[in-house]
Write an enzyme that holds these catalytic residues in place. Structure first.
Site, PDB file in Angstrom:
ATOM      1  CE1 TYR A  13       3.111  10.964  -3.584  1.00 35.76           C
ATOM      2  CE2 TYR A  13       2.013   8.845  -3.917  1.00 35.76           C
ATOM      3  CZ  TYR A  13       1.961  10.183  -3.569  1.00 35.76           C
ATOM      4  OH  TYR A  13       0.763  10.747  -3.224  1.00 35.76           O
ATOM      5  CG  PHE A  71       9.009   3.626   2.066  1.00 35.45           C
ATOM      6  CD1 PHE A  71       7.680   3.884   2.323  1.00 35.45           C
ATOM      7  CD2 PHE A  71       9.962   4.099   2.958  1.00 35.45           C
ATOM      8  CE1 PHE A  71       7.303   4.604   3.441  1.00 35.45           C
ATOM      9  CE2 PHE A  71       9.600   4.817   4.078  1.00 35.45           C
ATOM     10  CZ  PHE A  71       8.268   5.069   4.319  1.00 35.45           C
ATOM     11  CB  ALA A  73       8.238  -2.790  -2.930  1.00 34.60           C
ATOM     12  CB  SER A  75       4.153  -0.695  -5.731  1.00 32.64           C
ATOM     13  OG  SER A  75       4.445   0.513  -6.382  1.00 32.64           O
ATOM     14  CG  ASN A  90      12.664  -5.308  -6.188  1.00 26.38           C
ATOM     15  OD1 ASN A  90      13.859  -5.302  -5.881  1.00 26.38           O
ATOM     16  ND2 ASN A  90      11.934  -4.215  -6.216  1.00 26.38           N
ATOM     17  CB  THR A 115      -0.464  -2.998  -0.305  1.00 26.75           C
ATOM     18  OG1 THR A 115      -1.548  -2.767  -1.212  1.00 26.75           O
ATOM     19  CG2 THR A 115      -0.023  -4.430  -0.515  1.00 26.75           C
ATOM     20  CE1 TYR A 139       2.904  -3.819  -4.317  1.00 28.11           C
ATOM     21  CE2 TYR A 139       0.521  -3.586  -4.260  1.00 28.11           C
ATOM     22  CZ  TYR A 139       1.774  -3.184  -3.844  1.00 28.11           C
ATOM     23  OH  TYR A 139       1.898  -2.153  -2.946  1.00 28.11           O
ATOM     24  CG  LEU A 186      -7.879   7.084 -11.518  1.00 28.99           C
ATOM     25  CD1 LEU A 186      -8.150   6.773 -12.984  1.00 28.99           C
ATOM     26  CD2 LEU A 186      -9.076   6.672 -10.652  1.00 28.99           C
ATOM     27  NE  ARG A 277      -5.081  -1.901 -12.954  1.00 28.75           N
ATOM     28  CZ  ARG A 277      -4.671  -0.919 -12.162  1.00 28.75           C
ATOM     29  NH1 ARG A 277      -3.875   0.011 -12.626  1.00 28.75           N
ATOM     30  NH2 ARG A 277      -5.065  -0.845 -10.916  1.00 28.75           N
TER      31      ARG A 277
HETATM   32  N1  LIG Z   1       1.508   4.415  -3.873  1.00 31.84           N
HETATM   33  C1  LIG Z   1       0.520   3.664  -3.377  1.00 31.84           C
HETATM   34  O1  LIG Z   1      -0.678   3.919  -3.596  1.00 31.84           O
HETATM   35  C2  LIG Z   1       0.848   2.501  -2.467  1.00 31.84           C
HETATM   36  C3  LIG Z   1      -0.200   1.804  -1.880  1.00 31.84           C
HETATM   37  C4  LIG Z   1       0.086   0.728  -1.038  1.00 31.84           C
HETATM   38  C5  LIG Z   1       1.396   0.371  -0.789  1.00 31.84           C
HETATM   39  N2  LIG Z   1       2.404   1.045  -1.389  1.00 31.84           N
HETATM   40  C6  LIG Z   1       3.793   0.633  -1.111  1.00 31.84           C
HETATM   41  O2  LIG Z   1       4.527   1.771  -0.659  1.00 31.84           O
HETATM   42  C7  LIG Z   1       5.869   1.677  -1.086  1.00 31.84           C
HETATM   43  C8  LIG Z   1       6.261   2.944  -1.824  1.00 31.84           C
HETATM   44  O3  LIG Z   1       5.409   3.113  -2.950  1.00 31.84           O
HETATM   45  P1  LIG Z   1       5.644   4.322  -3.961  1.00 31.84           P
HETATM   46  O4  LIG Z   1       4.340   4.622  -4.602  1.00 31.84           O
HETATM   47  O5  LIG Z   1       6.398   5.397  -3.265  1.00 31.84           O
HETATM   48  O6  LIG Z   1       6.576   3.616  -5.042  1.00 31.84           O
HETATM   49  P2  LIG Z   1       7.834   4.198  -5.819  1.00 31.84           P
HETATM   50  O7  LIG Z   1       8.048   3.283  -6.986  1.00 31.84           O
HETATM   51  O8  LIG Z   1       7.679   5.654  -6.094  1.00 31.84           O
HETATM   52  O9  LIG Z   1       9.020   4.021  -4.780  1.00 31.84           O
HETATM   53  C9  LIG Z   1       9.690   2.813  -4.562  1.00 31.84           C
HETATM   54  C10 LIG Z   1      11.170   3.139  -4.442  1.00 31.84           C
HETATM   55  O10 LIG Z   1      11.886   1.930  -4.140  1.00 31.84           O
HETATM   56  C11 LIG Z   1      13.053   1.871  -4.956  1.00 31.84           C
HETATM   57  N3  LIG Z   1      13.400   0.440  -5.085  1.00 31.84           N
HETATM   58  C12 LIG Z   1      12.659  -0.540  -5.652  1.00 31.84           C
HETATM   59  N4  LIG Z   1      13.293  -1.718  -5.547  1.00 31.84           N
HETATM   60  C13 LIG Z   1      14.469  -1.482  -4.886  1.00 31.84           C
HETATM   61  C14 LIG Z   1      15.537  -2.291  -4.456  1.00 31.84           C
HETATM   62  N5  LIG Z   1      15.592  -3.603  -4.723  1.00 31.84           N
HETATM   63  N6  LIG Z   1      16.561  -1.723  -3.795  1.00 31.84           N
HETATM   64  C15 LIG Z   1      16.568  -0.388  -3.540  1.00 31.84           C
HETATM   65  N7  LIG Z   1      15.568   0.434  -3.910  1.00 31.84           N
HETATM   66  C16 LIG Z   1      14.534  -0.108  -4.585  1.00 31.84           C
HETATM   67  C17 LIG Z   1      12.669   2.542  -6.251  1.00 31.84           C
HETATM   68  O11 LIG Z   1      13.750   3.024  -6.995  1.00 31.84           O
HETATM   69  C18 LIG Z   1      11.760   3.680  -5.744  1.00 31.84           C
HETATM   70  O12 LIG Z   1      12.503   4.853  -5.466  1.00 31.84           O
HETATM   71  C19 LIG Z   1       5.968   0.408  -1.931  1.00 31.84           C
HETATM   72  O13 LIG Z   1       6.468  -0.616  -1.118  1.00 31.84           O
HETATM   73  C20 LIG Z   1       4.525   0.130  -2.320  1.00 31.84           C
HETATM   74  O14 LIG Z   1       4.311  -1.246  -2.523  1.00 31.84           O
HETATM   75  C21 LIG Z   1       2.160   2.109  -2.226  1.00 31.84           C
HETATM   76  O1  LIG Z   2      -5.784   4.564 -16.345  1.00 31.71           O
HETATM   77  C1  LIG Z   2      -6.352   4.054 -15.372  1.00 31.71           C
HETATM   78  C2  LIG Z   2      -5.670   3.718 -14.175  1.00 31.71           C
HETATM   79  C3  LIG Z   2      -6.377   3.133 -13.151  1.00 31.71           C
HETATM   80  N1  LIG Z   2      -7.699   2.884 -13.292  1.00 31.71           N
HETATM   81  C4  LIG Z   2      -8.454   2.269 -12.198  1.00 31.71           C
HETATM   82  O2  LIG Z   2      -8.372   3.119 -11.096  1.00 31.71           O
HETATM   83  C5  LIG Z   2      -8.369   2.356  -9.875  1.00 31.71           C
HETATM   84  C6  LIG Z   2      -7.160   2.736  -9.064  1.00 31.71           C
HETATM   85  O3  LIG Z   2      -6.014   2.270  -9.757  1.00 31.71           O
HETATM   86  P1  LIG Z   2      -4.524   2.654  -9.336  1.00 31.71           P
HETATM   87  O4  LIG Z   2      -3.606   1.977 -10.307  1.00 31.71           O
HETATM   88  O5  LIG Z   2      -4.420   4.123  -9.165  1.00 31.71           O
HETATM   89  O6  LIG Z   2      -4.386   2.030  -7.894  1.00 31.71           O
HETATM   90  P2  LIG Z   2      -4.622   0.510  -7.416  1.00 31.71           P
HETATM   91  O7  LIG Z   2      -5.913   0.508  -6.655  1.00 31.71           O
HETATM   92  O8  LIG Z   2      -4.497  -0.453  -8.513  1.00 31.71           O
HETATM   93  O9  LIG Z   2      -3.364   0.233  -6.508  1.00 31.71           O
HETATM   94  C7  LIG Z   2      -2.911   1.095  -5.486  1.00 31.71           C
HETATM   95  O10 LIG Z   2      -3.548   0.803  -4.284  1.00 31.71           O
HETATM   96  C8  LIG Z   2      -3.501  -0.543  -3.962  1.00 31.71           C
HETATM   97  C9  LIG Z   2      -4.266  -0.702  -2.701  1.00 31.71           C
HETATM   98  O11 LIG Z   2      -5.562  -0.205  -2.865  1.00 31.71           O
HETATM   99  C10 LIG Z   2      -2.042  -1.027  -3.860  1.00 31.71           C
HETATM  100  O12 LIG Z   2      -1.522  -0.811  -2.617  1.00 31.71           O
HETATM  101  C11 LIG Z   2      -1.108  -0.478  -4.912  1.00 31.71           C
HETATM  102  O13 LIG Z   2       0.225  -0.458  -4.442  1.00 31.71           O
HETATM  103  C12 LIG Z   2      -1.409   0.895  -5.320  1.00 31.71           C
HETATM  104  O14 LIG Z   2      -0.755   1.112  -6.556  1.00 31.71           O
HETATM  105  C13 LIG Z   2      -8.364   0.888 -10.319  1.00 31.71           C
HETATM  106  O15 LIG Z   2      -9.674   0.408 -10.276  1.00 31.71           O
HETATM  107  C14 LIG Z   2      -7.892   0.940 -11.757  1.00 31.71           C
HETATM  108  O16 LIG Z   2      -8.375  -0.112 -12.553  1.00 31.71           O
HETATM  109  C15 LIG Z   2      -8.383   3.208 -14.446  1.00 31.71           C
HETATM  110  O17 LIG Z   2      -9.582   2.970 -14.582  1.00 31.71           O
HETATM  111  N2  LIG Z   2      -7.680   3.794 -15.455  1.00 31.71           N
END
Ligand SMILES: NC(=O)c1ccc[n+]([C@@H]2O[C@H](COP(=O)([O-])OP(=O)(O)OC[C@H]3O[C@@H](n4cnc5c(N)ncnc54)[C@H](O)[C@@H]3O)[C@@H](O)[C@H]2O)c1
Ligand SMILES: O=c1ccn([C@@H]2O[C@H](COP(=O)(O)OP(=O)(O)O[C@H]3O[C@H](CO)[C@H](O)[C@H](O)[C@H]3O)[C@@H](O)[C@H]2O)c(=O)[nH]1
Length: 320
Positions: A13, A71, A73, A75, A90, A115, A139, A186, A277
């Site tokens: 993403y 990126f 990881a 997550s 990982n 994060t 995480y 969410l 959760r």
């Molecule tokens: N989406 C969020 O709200 C959020 C918030 C905070 C931090 N992050 C961090 O941002 C980054 C990207 O998040 P995202 O939501 O795009 O996740 P995502 O799962 O969509 O993307 C992660 C990508 O990394 C690849 N990947 C995972 N492990 C790998 C490995 N060992 N080697 C090669 N590729 C690998 C996956 O195939 C995937 O394409 C992550 O590091 C996540 O921890 C995301």
């Molecule tokens: O079906 C659902 C899904 C989520 N939630 C709640 O919605 C909130 C947001 O949840 P998300 O799973 O959308 O996001 P998180 O806050 O758990 O985590 C995200 O943000 C974090 C930092 O805030 C981390 O970086 C992490 O990688 C990223 O996935 C949480 O309170 C969760 O409990 C619900 O109530 N119902």
């Protein structure tokens, strides 16, 4: 000045959106992704694609690269509580290999996806970077461990690094948006209710110490996030590790997010209260003062309705 960058996780993403921004800025992009959670179609046209694991980064990294945006990881907060070993392997072991490959190839610039989960339950909000780091889930612990590894790498070996501590990323950019299978975040889950793919959204806990009892998060548009990565590449300084929070500084509860999705989609979205959760802090809201000051970052898409509208537009296009 244009450069050549390795984007690990660029089929996911956030990585796909940042890769697209790098291309639009005239850079050369090589995406390294093992497609464990990402999709081949997520790699922007114009980027080269290597299907592989960050543990084998040494195979592809050489001194022609100007830097790495990391990126890749796992997550998902909830999954990390039940499968912590998967996350340590990982996120931490994988990143150690990547850092070793960078050292070997003399690639000295890194932007890392950290994060808000590194902080744990905050003592004060908005959260500043000097706040205590006490993650409430594996995480966050793995991401904090990587931040420590990067600090050592900068001090000992002259890496120039920026860790960007994202809060909750949402929204979409052009053809690139959130697509996880299974989905755990969410906003895309609430969309599945609007699309008739699930009956109701589960609210994970309504007894938190927040105004409506549900968890509060700071939602940031993925395009604003991408802009910060390009600024971070400019700011990365040899021997230094800068850590910046990225959020809008406004908190929205789970119920407020669901209400926003109702407004945007016009769907009634039934909700049911479910147990908490594991590993969820009650409130996570960013102070992004450091990013504004040190990166010159100025987010322009802070309105939650607009963020959700972009994400909804993407979700509908993808599923039609
Ligand atoms: N989406 C969020 O709200 C959020 C918030 C905070 C931090 N992050 C961090 O941002 C980054 C990207 O998040 P995202 O939501 O795009 O996740 P995502 O799962 O969509 O993307 C992660 C990508 O990394 C690849 N990947 C995972 N492990 C790998 C490995 N060992 N080697 C090669 N590729 C690998 C996956 O195939 C995937 O394409 C992550 O590091 C996540 O921890 C995301
Ligand atoms: O079906 C659902 C899904 C989520 N939630 C709640 O919605 C909130 C947001 O949840 P998300 O799973 O959308 O996001 P998180 O806050 O758990 O985590 C995200 O943000 C974090 C930092 O805030 C981390 O970086 C992490 O990688 C990223 O996935 C949480 O309170 C969760 O409990 C619900 O109530 N119902």
């Amino acid at each position: 000045m244009s450069g050549k960058y390795l984007v690990t996780g660029g089929a996911g993403y956030v990585g796909s959106v940042v890769a697209q921004h790098l291309l639009e800025a005239g850079h050369e992009v090589v995406v390294l992704d093992n497609l464990s959670t990402g999709f081949r179609e997520g790699v922007p046209a114009g980027a080269s694609f290597v299907e592989g694991d960050i543990r084998d980064a040494a195979k592809w990294l050489d001194s022609s690269f100007d830097g790495v945006l990391h990126f890749a990881a796992f997550s998902q907060v909830g999954e990390s509580v039940v499968k912590p070993e998967k996350y340590w392997d990982n996120n931490v072991v994988g990143t150690m290999a990547l850092l070793a490959a960078m050292r070997e190839a003399d690639v000295r610039k890194l932007v890392f996806s950290s994060t808000a989960a590194t902080y744990g339950e905050p003592e004060q909000v908005p959260i500043v970077e000097s706040a205590p780091t006490s993650p409430t889930n594996p995480y966050g612990a793995t991401k904090l461990a990587v931040d420590h590894m990067i600090s050592g790498e900068a001090a000992a070996h002259g890496l120039g690094a920026v860790s960007l501590r994202y809060f909750n990323v949402a929204g979409a950019y052009g053809e690139y948006g959130e697509r996880h299978d299974p989905e755990s975040h969410l906003i895309p889950l609430v969309f599945q209710v609007a699309q008739g793919r699930r009956d109701a959204i589960s609210v994970f806990g309504d007894d938190y110490p927040t105004p409506d009892g549900t968890c509060v998060r700071d939602y940031i548009h993925v395009a604003d996030l991408a802009a910060a990565h390009l600024l971070a590449l400019d700011a990365a300084t040899t021997g230094e590790h800068l850590i910046c929070n990225l959020g809008n500084g406004s908190g929205f509860s789970v119920r407020e997010v669901i209400e926003t999705v109702r407004r945007v989609t016009g769907h009634p979205i039934p909700e049911v209260v479910a147990p908490r959760r594991g590993g969820d802090p009650a409130v996570l809201v960013a102070s992004a003062a450091t990013a504004r000051e040190k990166l010159g970052w100025n987010p322009s898409r802070a309105d939650l309705d607009a963020i959700v509208a972009d994400a909804w537009d993407f979700a509908q296009r993808r599923d039609n």
